[in-house]
Motif scaffolding. Structure first.
Motif, PDB file in Angstrom:
ATOM      1  N   ARG A 156      19.284  29.329  25.448  1.00 19.60           N
ATOM      2  CA  ARG A 156      19.375  28.624  26.733  1.00 19.60           C
ATOM      3  C   ARG A 156      18.506  27.377  26.774  1.00 19.60           C
ATOM      4  O   ARG A 156      18.755  26.471  27.573  1.00 19.60           O
ATOM      5  CB  ARG A 156      18.977  29.563  27.870  1.00 19.60           C
ATOM      6  N   ASP A 157      17.495  27.309  25.935  1.00 14.03           N
ATOM      7  CA  ASP A 157      16.610  26.143  25.926  1.00 14.03           C
ATOM      8  C   ASP A 157      17.253  24.932  25.253  1.00 14.03           C
ATOM      9  O   ASP A 157      16.700  23.833  25.322  1.00 14.03           O
ATOM     10  CB  ASP A 157      15.291  26.475  25.218  1.00 14.03           C
ATOM     11  N   GLU A 158      18.385  25.110  24.575  1.00 11.68           N
ATOM     12  CA  GLU A 158      19.053  24.012  23.884  1.00 11.68           C
ATOM     13  C   GLU A 158      20.180  23.449  24.739  1.00 11.68           C
ATOM     14  O   GLU A 158      20.633  24.096  25.687  1.00 11.68           O
ATOM     15  CB  GLU A 158      19.605  24.488  22.538  1.00 11.68           C
ATOM     16  N   THR A 159      20.622  22.231  24.410  1.00 11.17           N
ATOM     17  CA  THR A 159      21.610  21.569  25.260  1.00 11.17           C
ATOM     18  C   THR A 159      22.947  21.296  24.580  1.00 11.17           C
ATOM     19  O   THR A 159      23.937  21.088  25.252  1.00 11.17           O
ATOM     20  CB  THR A 159      21.067  20.232  25.779  1.00 11.17           C
ATOM     21  N   GLY A 160      23.024  21.262  23.282  1.00 12.92           N
ATOM     22  CA  GLY A 160      24.281  20.992  22.590  1.00 12.92           C
ATOM     23  C   GLY A 160      24.798  22.238  21.911  1.00 12.92           C
ATOM     24  O   GLY A 160      24.027  23.168  21.628  1.00 12.92           O
ATOM     25  N   PRO A 161      26.107  22.329  21.622  1.00  6.51           N
ATOM     26  CA  PRO A 161      26.654  23.547  21.019  1.00  6.51           C
ATOM     27  C   PRO A 161      26.053  23.896  19.661  1.00  6.51           C
ATOM     28  O   PRO A 161      25.768  25.064  19.401  1.00  6.51           O
ATOM     29  CB  PRO A 161      28.155  23.251  20.918  1.00  6.51           C
ATOM     30  N   VAL A 162      25.849  22.902  18.794  1.00  5.72           N
ATOM     31  CA  VAL A 162      25.258  23.193  17.490  1.00  5.72           C
ATOM     32  C   VAL A 162      23.812  23.663  17.629  1.00  5.72           C
ATOM     33  O   VAL A 162      23.432  24.680  17.032  1.00  5.72           O
ATOM     34  CB  VAL A 162      25.370  21.977  16.545  1.00  5.72           C
ATOM     35  N   PRO A 163      22.943  22.988  18.416  1.00  5.80           N
ATOM     36  CA  PRO A 163      21.593  23.513  18.616  1.00  5.80           C
ATOM     37  C   PRO A 163      21.561  24.912  19.228  1.00  5.80           C
ATOM     38  O   PRO A 163      20.693  25.721  18.883  1.00  5.80           O
ATOM     39  CB  PRO A 163      20.951  22.483  19.548  1.00  5.80           C
ATOM     40  N   VAL A 164      22.498  25.224  20.134  1.00  7.94           N
ATOM     41  CA  VAL A 164      22.555  26.569  20.711  1.00  7.94           C
ATOM     42  C   VAL A 164      22.810  27.602  19.624  1.00  7.94           C
ATOM     43  O   VAL A 164      22.136  28.644  19.548  1.00  7.94           O
ATOM     44  CB  VAL A 164      23.642  26.652  21.805  1.00  7.94           C
ATOM     45  N   LEU A 165      23.774  27.334  18.761  1.00  7.02           N
ATOM     46  CA  LEU A 165      24.081  28.270  17.681  1.00  7.02           C
ATOM     47  C   LEU A 165      22.920  28.400  16.700  1.00  7.02           C
ATOM     48  O   LEU A 165      22.585  29.502  16.249  1.00  7.02           O
ATOM     49  CB  LEU A 165      25.336  27.812  16.942  1.00  7.02           C
ATOM     50  N   GLU A 166      22.285  27.273  16.372  1.00  4.57           N
ATOM     51  CA  GLU A 166      21.133  27.292  15.456  1.00  4.57           C
ATOM     52  C   GLU A 166      19.996  28.132  16.025  1.00  4.57           C
ATOM     53  O   GLU A 166      19.408  28.969  15.331  1.00  4.57           O
ATOM     54  CB  GLU A 166      20.648  25.858  15.210  1.00  4.57           C
ATOM     55  N   ALA A 167      19.665  27.895  17.293  1.00 11.37           N
ATOM     56  CA  ALA A 167      18.541  28.598  17.914  1.00 11.37           C
ATOM     57  C   ALA A 167      18.827  30.089  18.039  1.00 11.37           C
ATOM     58  O   ALA A 167      17.954  30.929  17.774  1.00 11.37           O
ATOM     59  CB  ALA A 167      18.247  27.991  19.285  1.00 11.37           C
ATOM     60  N   ALA A 168      20.041  30.445  18.427  1.00 11.56           N
ATOM     61  CA  ALA A 168      20.395  31.855  18.576  1.00 11.56           C
ATOM     62  C   ALA A 168      20.308  32.579  17.239  1.00 11.56           C
ATOM     63  O   ALA A 168      19.758  33.689  17.153  1.00 11.56           O
ATOM     64  CB  ALA A 168      21.796  31.983  19.162  1.00 11.56           C
ATOM     65  N   ALA A 169      20.839  31.978  16.191  1.00 13.98           N
ATOM     66  CA  ALA A 169      20.820  32.628  14.877  1.00 13.98           C
ATOM     67  C   ALA A 169      19.408  32.755  14.329  1.00 13.98           C
ATOM     68  O   ALA A 169      19.047  33.783  13.739  1.00 13.98           O
ATOM     69  CB  ALA A 169      21.698  31.849  13.900  1.00 13.98           C
ATOM     70  N   ALA A 170      18.582  31.714  14.530  1.00  8.91           N
ATOM     71  CA  ALA A 170      17.212  31.760  14.020  1.00  8.91           C
ATOM     72  C   ALA A 170      16.419  32.884  14.673  1.00  8.91           C
ATOM     73  O   ALA A 170      15.660  33.598  14.001  1.00  8.91           O
ATOM     74  CB  ALA A 170      16.524  30.411  14.264  1.00  8.91           C
ATOM     75  N   GLU A 171      16.608  33.070  15.968  1.00 11.57           N
ATOM     76  CA  GLU A 171      15.880  34.136  16.665  1.00 11.57           C
ATOM     77  C   GLU A 171      16.474  35.505  16.344  1.00 11.57           C
ATOM     78  O   GLU A 171      15.753  36.485  16.161  1.00 11.57           O
ATOM     79  CB  GLU A 171      15.904  33.879  18.173  1.00 11.57           C
ATOM     80  N   LEU A 172      17.813  35.572  16.270  1.00 13.77           N
ATOM     81  CA  LEU A 172      18.460  36.844  15.961  1.00 13.77           C
ATOM     82  C   LEU A 172      18.046  37.358  14.592  1.00 13.77           C
ATOM     83  O   LEU A 172      17.912  38.573  14.379  1.00 13.77           O
ATOM     84  CB  LEU A 172      19.973  36.672  16.030  1.00 13.77           C
ATOM     85  N   ALA A 173      17.818  36.449  13.632  1.00 14.38           N
ATOM     86  CA  ALA A 173      17.446  36.848  12.273  1.00 14.38           C
ATOM     87  C   ALA A 173      16.130  37.615  12.235  1.00 14.38           C
ATOM     88  O   ALA A 173      15.878  38.368  11.291  1.00 14.38           O
ATOM     89  CB  ALA A 173      17.361  35.623  11.372  1.00 14.38           C
ATOM     90  N   ARG A 174      15.281  37.427  13.237  1.00 13.56           N
ATOM     91  CA  ARG A 174      14.007  38.166  13.287  1.00 13.56           C
ATOM     92  C   ARG A 174      14.233  39.641  13.571  1.00 13.56           C
ATOM     93  O   ARG A 174      13.406  40.482  13.212  1.00 13.56           O
ATOM     94  CB  ARG A 174      13.104  37.571  14.368  1.00 13.56           C
ATOM     95  N   THR A 175      15.358  39.966  14.203  1.00  9.20           N
ATOM     96  CA  THR A 175      15.656  41.348  14.569  1.00  9.20           C
ATOM     97  C   THR A 175      16.736  41.955  13.687  1.00  9.20           C
ATOM     98  O   THR A 175      16.660  43.109  13.291  1.00  9.20           O
ATOM     99  CB  THR A 175      16.112  41.413  16.047  1.00  9.20           C
ATOM    100  N   VAL A 176      17.760  41.162  13.378  1.00  9.46           N
ATOM    101  CA  VAL A 176      18.869  41.615  12.532  1.00  9.46           C
ATOM    102  C   VAL A 176      18.931  40.682  11.319  1.00  9.46           C
ATOM    103  O   VAL A 176      19.587  39.646  11.353  1.00  9.46           O
ATOM    104  CB  VAL A 176      20.211  41.576  13.312  1.00  9.46           C
ATOM    105  N   PRO A 177      18.240  40.997  10.235  1.00  6.17           N
ATOM    106  CA  PRO A 177      18.184  40.075   9.081  1.00  6.17           C
ATOM    107  C   PRO A 177      19.515  39.966   8.359  1.00  6.17           C
ATOM    108  O   PRO A 177      20.325  40.899   8.348  1.00  6.17           O
ATOM    109  CB  PRO A 177      17.110  40.714   8.190  1.00  6.17           C
ATOM    110  N   PHE A 178      19.738  38.803   7.746  1.00  4.84           N
ATOM    111  CA  PHE A 178      20.954  38.558   6.983  1.00  4.84           C
ATOM    112  C   PHE A 178      20.663  37.496   5.946  1.00  4.84           C
ATOM    113  O   PHE A 178      19.679  36.759   6.036  1.00  4.84           O
ATOM    114  CB  PHE A 178      22.114  38.139   7.894  1.00  4.84           C
ATOM    115  N   ALA A 179      21.544  37.386   4.943  1.00  8.05           N
ATOM    116  CA  ALA A 179      21.339  36.435   3.849  1.00  8.05           C
ATOM    117  C   ALA A 179      21.935  35.072   4.174  1.00  8.05           C
ATOM    118  O   ALA A 179      21.334  34.032   3.903  1.00  8.05           O
ATOM    119  CB  ALA A 179      21.957  36.985   2.565  1.00  8.05           C
ATOM    120  N   LEU A 180      23.146  35.055   4.722  1.00  4.56           N
ATOM    121  CA  LEU A 180      23.846  33.828   5.073  1.00  4.56           C
ATOM    122  C   LEU A 180      24.415  33.973   6.479  1.00  4.56           C
ATOM    123  O   LEU A 180      24.651  35.090   6.955  1.00  4.56           O
ATOM    124  CB  LEU A 180      24.995  33.546   4.098  1.00  4.56           C
TER     125      LEU A 180
END
Length: 356
Positions: A19-43
């Protein structure tokens, strides 16, 4: 799950980051970066989807498989079929999250995507999370684990499912946040082979492709949205496909594709350029999640109609028109007709009109 690894703290951090981001690509980047802390993945990849057709319209791919795999990935998705396809996940009543391991009972080799793309790269289980809000799908997160890692667990899947709606809302909101921009020129044509090899192109077409949300960093050179349209055109009974695609500068581009038959093998013609004003306004109204009646009222407002004229034209009472307007104001974040016209027309609609 409060107090666990998948509790409220992790959930709120992930939602807040998006929610802190304003464009679609930054939203996806921020969500994935934070989600990776809880649900790890390789790619991972973040996919923007057209909510009407579920065609790929861009996203984030530089953290996923190499660009050279994109044509095969989209062929499987749009022409051949496989487990966890977006339309199947998007069906009403279907959970917005799925994993290959669960769907195939651990038999990953039954998936063409796994056999042809993931296994050769030493990858294993895949999770897809649809990002949906207001009854529509706006995008998806696709996460893949390494072959030597465990499959995604039930707890991880449940946690990701809780994020579907709030991340979908953040992604939808991001499509209305930036003012409309103008692209690099008029429409241009690109001719592709049935294997998506570029046969003819132009500098104008390349300029437009560079304006899309993300162009693969290396490899074949076309953005994911162009491959999605091309693959859908090859599959389509009518031989045509069309989407409205967000650009880097906050505007909209239009991509149309046609299958060309008659030769020894089919070819694909792509047209890319400024989105037509009706397509721009339709994309914006979808992103605002207006109801069909609210869209009708808004169109009348943009034409300068009074409340009485709108009521007469739509066979509504003036009070009902006012109620619809209040809802439109709330959804678009404005307080008056003047602000509404300024935000929707002058910032988003007018930049797409041809100026002499």
């Amino acid at each position: 799950m409060t107090g666990s690894r998948y509790g409220e703290g992790a959930y709120r951090r992930t939602v807040r980051a998006a929610r802190d981001e304003t464009g679609p690509v930054p939203v996806l980047e921020a969500a994935a970066a934070e989600l990776a802390r809880t649900v790890p993945f390789a790619l991972w990849a973040g996919v923007l989807l057209d909510p009407d057709t579920l065609l790929n319209v861009g996203g984030v791919y530089r953290h996923g498989v190499e660009a050279r795999w994109m044509p095969r990935m989209l062929d499987i998705e749009y022409r051949e079929g496989d487990a966890l396809q977006m339309p199947a996940l998007a069906r009403p009543g279907t959970a917005p999250v799925g994993t290959l391991h669960t769907r195939l009972g651990g038999r990953l080799d039954r998936s063409a995507r796994y056999r042809d793309i993931y296994r050769p790269q030493g990858l294993g289980d895949e999770m897809r999370v649809l990002l949906r809000d207001a009854g529509r799908v706006w995008g998806a997160l696709v996460m893949v684990r390494s072959a030597d890692g465990p499959p995604f667990s039930a707890a991880e899947t449940e946690f990701a499912a809780r994020l579907s709606a709030p991340l979908g809302r953040a992604l939808r909101d991001s499509l209305t946040a930036a003012p409309g921009g103008r692209g690099p020129g008029a429409r241009a044509m690109v001719l592709l082979s049935a294997e998506y090899e570029v046969l003819t192109s132009s500098a104008t077409a390349e300029g437009w492709f560079a304006e899309l949300a993300e162009v693969p960093a290396s490899g074949v050179g076309l953005p994911a949205a162009a491959y999605g349209v091309a693959a859908a055109a090859l599959r389509s009974a009518s031989g045509g496909s069309r989407v409205c695609v967000p650009t880097r500068t906050g505007g909209w581009a239009g991509i149309e594709g046609w299958r060309l038959d008659g030769g020894p093998a089919p070819q694909i013609a792509l047209s890319v350029g400024p989105a037509e004003p009706p397509d721009r306004i339709a994309a914006l109204l979808r992103a605002y999640a207006l109801t069909p009646r609210e869209c009708e009222v808004l169109r009348q407002v943009l034409r300068g109609a009074s409340t009485a004229q709108i009521a007469a034209g739509l066979s509504l009472s003036p009070l009902t028109v006012q109620d619809h307007l209040k809802s439109v104001f709330a959804k678009t974040g404005v307080r008056s007709r003047r602000e509404l016209v300024g935000q929707v027309f002058f910032e988003q609609y007018l930049p797409g009109l041809p100026l002499g």
